[in-house]
Design a protein around this motif. Structure first.
Motif, PDB file in Angstrom:
ATOM      1  N   ASP A   1     -48.497  -2.095  -0.788  1.00 54.66           N
ATOM      2  CA  ASP A   1     -49.406  -2.389  -1.891  1.00 54.66           C
ATOM      3  C   ASP A   1     -48.668  -2.578  -3.216  1.00 54.66           C
ATOM      4  O   ASP A   1     -49.208  -3.163  -4.148  1.00 54.66           O
ATOM      5  CB  ASP A   1     -50.436  -1.265  -2.061  1.00 54.66           C
ATOM      6  CG  ASP A   1     -51.334  -1.116  -0.861  1.00 54.66           C
ATOM      7  OD1 ASP A   1     -51.483  -2.097  -0.108  1.00 54.66           O
ATOM      8  OD2 ASP A   1     -51.887  -0.022  -0.659  1.00 54.66           O
ATOM      9  N   MET A   2     -47.450  -2.079  -3.294  1.00 53.75           N
ATOM     10  CA  MET A   2     -46.666  -2.163  -4.523  1.00 53.75           C
ATOM     11  C   MET A   2     -45.766  -3.396  -4.550  1.00 53.75           C
ATOM     12  O   MET A   2     -44.944  -3.542  -5.452  1.00 53.75           O
ATOM     13  CB  MET A   2     -45.812  -0.902  -4.672  1.00 53.75           C
ATOM     14  CG  MET A   2     -46.620   0.372  -4.764  1.00 53.75           C
ATOM     15  SD  MET A   2     -45.609   1.858  -4.633  1.00 53.75           S
ATOM     16  CE  MET A   2     -44.642   1.752  -6.118  1.00 53.75           C
ATOM     17  N   ILE A   3     -45.924  -4.288  -3.568  1.00 60.53           N
ATOM     18  CA  ILE A   3     -45.056  -5.452  -3.447  1.00 60.53           C
ATOM     19  C   ILE A   3     -45.906  -6.719  -3.434  1.00 60.53           C
ATOM     20  O   ILE A   3     -46.911  -6.792  -2.718  1.00 60.53           O
ATOM     21  CB  ILE A   3     -44.209  -5.358  -2.162  1.00 60.53           C
ATOM     22  CG1 ILE A   3     -43.294  -4.142  -2.236  1.00 60.53           C
ATOM     23  CG2 ILE A   3     -43.402  -6.632  -1.941  1.00 60.53           C
ATOM     24  CD1 ILE A   3     -42.563  -3.847  -0.960  1.00 60.53           C
ATOM     25  N   ASP A   4     -45.502  -7.702  -4.212  1.00 54.27           N
ATOM     26  CA  ASP A   4     -46.146  -9.016  -4.196  1.00 54.27           C
ATOM     27  C   ASP A   4     -45.579  -9.763  -2.992  1.00 54.27           C
ATOM     28  O   ASP A   4     -44.585 -10.471  -3.093  1.00 54.27           O
ATOM     29  CB  ASP A   4     -45.858  -9.754  -5.504  1.00 54.27           C
ATOM     30  CG  ASP A   4     -46.504 -11.124  -5.563  1.00 54.27           C
ATOM     31  OD1 ASP A   4     -47.172 -11.521  -4.582  1.00 54.27           O
ATOM     32  OD2 ASP A   4     -46.336 -11.808  -6.579  1.00 54.27           O
TER      33      ASP A   4
ATOM     34  N   GLU B   1     -40.345  -6.461 -11.597  1.00 51.67           N
ATOM     35  CA  GLU B   1     -41.640  -5.812 -11.445  1.00 51.67           C
ATOM     36  C   GLU B   1     -42.589  -6.408 -12.482  1.00 51.67           C
ATOM     37  O   GLU B   1     -42.240  -6.517 -13.661  1.00 51.67           O
ATOM     38  CB  GLU B   1     -41.508  -4.311 -11.652  1.00 51.67           C
ATOM     39  CG  GLU B   1     -42.741  -3.534 -11.324  1.00 51.67           C
ATOM     40  CD  GLU B   1     -42.534  -2.034 -11.449  1.00 51.67           C
ATOM     41  OE1 GLU B   1     -43.537  -1.320 -11.351  1.00 51.67           O
ATOM     42  OE2 GLU B   1     -41.401  -1.607 -11.657  1.00 51.67           O
ATOM     43  N   ARG B   2     -43.752  -6.819 -12.029  1.00 50.88           N
ATOM     44  CA  ARG B   2     -44.749  -7.427 -12.899  1.00 50.88           C
ATOM     45  C   ARG B   2     -46.112  -6.926 -12.450  1.00 50.88           C
ATOM     46  O   ARG B   2     -46.433  -6.941 -11.260  1.00 50.88           O
ATOM     47  CB  ARG B   2     -44.655  -8.948 -12.785  1.00 50.88           C
ATOM     48  CG  ARG B   2     -45.688  -9.710 -13.553  1.00 50.88           C
ATOM     49  CD  ARG B   2     -45.543 -11.218 -13.392  1.00 50.88           C
ATOM     50  NE  ARG B   2     -45.478 -11.597 -11.999  1.00 50.88           N
ATOM     51  CZ  ARG B   2     -44.570 -12.433 -11.488  1.00 50.88           C
ATOM     52  NH1 ARG B   2     -43.654 -12.963 -12.235  1.00 50.88           N
ATOM     53  NH2 ARG B   2     -44.583 -12.715 -10.198  1.00 50.88           N
ATOM     54  N   ASP B   3     -46.902  -6.488 -13.392  1.00 49.83           N
ATOM     55  CA  ASP B   3     -48.253  -5.972 -13.110  1.00 49.83           C
ATOM     56  C   ASP B   3     -48.231  -4.860 -12.065  1.00 49.83           C
ATOM     57  O   ASP B   3     -49.108  -4.765 -11.212  1.00 49.83           O
ATOM     58  CB  ASP B   3     -49.181  -7.103 -12.637  1.00 49.83           C
ATOM     59  CG  ASP B   3     -49.409  -8.157 -13.711  1.00 49.83           C
ATOM     60  OD1 ASP B   3     -49.342  -7.797 -14.902  1.00 49.83           O
ATOM     61  OD2 ASP B   3     -49.657  -9.321 -13.353  1.00 49.83           O
ATOM     62  N   GLY B   4     -47.206  -4.031 -12.109  1.00 53.31           N
ATOM     63  CA  GLY B   4     -47.109  -2.898 -11.194  1.00 53.31           C
ATOM     64  C   GLY B   4     -46.668  -3.249  -9.792  1.00 53.31           C
ATOM     65  O   GLY B   4     -46.696  -2.409  -8.906  1.00 53.31           O
ATOM     66  N   LYS B   5     -46.246  -4.502  -9.557  1.00 53.61           N
ATOM     67  CA  LYS B   5     -45.804  -4.926  -8.231  1.00 53.61           C
ATOM     68  C   LYS B   5     -44.416  -5.540  -8.320  1.00 53.61           C
ATOM     69  O   LYS B   5     -44.098  -6.245  -9.274  1.00 53.61           O
ATOM     70  CB  LYS B   5     -46.765  -5.950  -7.623  1.00 53.61           C
ATOM     71  CG  LYS B   5     -48.106  -5.371  -7.239  1.00 53.61           C
ATOM     72  CD  LYS B   5     -48.898  -6.367  -6.438  1.00 53.61           C
ATOM     73  CE  LYS B   5     -50.161  -5.709  -5.913  1.00 53.61           C
ATOM     74  NZ  LYS B   5     -50.697  -6.423  -4.791  1.00 53.61           N
TER      75      LYS B   5
END
Length: 185
Positions: A74-77, A122-126
């Motif tokens: 969930d923490m990865i785009d 990291e962008r927008d928490g991802k």
């Protein structure tokens, strides 16, 4: 039992000429077994890969030897990782290396992403992984190099990361009123 280990064998026959083994190396066909980003089954297929985005995703999410205790899917785009994997596959940019000692995963990822012309961040928490350069070619207007700069006219200085102070930003925001529709305006 020896689960999840790679086994290599080496036969050494005694001889008076053998004194050392200075550069032992091995070549592994197929790459590291991990989740395949380019598979259409939404990361359900595992197999060998030597694409940097596949390997990085595995290192970030694997609980046994990676950062999976701290980083979840969930923490990865994942879409950006998938696009980066397609880019690496298209350009034949492969990761054929080993991590020989304990290292900071974020630093390692950023350094190796650069080697594949990718950007890790990291962008927008991802966490994301994307191409470092745009698709369209950049039009070069001038090139400045040691060959066309007058001697002693250019000086380059930089600060080491440990010498840099963390920045502090303070922002004051207000809305302007244009005065239209007011009684004196």
């Amino acid at each position: 039992t020896y689960d999840n280990m790679a086994v290599a064998g080496l036969n050494i026959y005694s001889s008076t000429e053998f004194t050392q083994l200075p550069q032992f190396s091995a070549y592994v066909l197929g790459g590291r077994k991990c989740k395949l980003l380019l598979d259409t089954n939404n990361l359900s297929t595992e197999g060998p890969s030597h694409l940097f985005p596949d390997i990085l995703l595995d290192l970030m999410t694997n609980k046994r030897y990676g950062a999976g205790e701290f980083v979840s899917l969930d923490m990865i785009d994942v879409d950006s990782f998938r696009d980066a994997a397609a880019y690496c596959q298209q350009k034949n940019y492969f990761y054929d290396g080993a991590i020989a000692e304990t290292t900071n995963l974020r630093t390692w990822a950023a350094d190796h992403a650069n080697m594949h012309l990718l950007q890790f961040g990291e962008r927008d928490g991802k966490f994301f992984l994307k191409k470092a350069f745009p698709e369209d070619a950049v039009v070069i207007k001038n090139i400045f190099s040691a060959g066309n700069i007058v001697e002693d006219s250019f000086e380059f200085q930089y600060l080491n990361p440990e010498d840099r102070d963390a920045i502090r930003v303070s922002v004051l925001y207000r809305s302007e009123d244009d005065g239209v529709g007011d009684n004196g305006g």
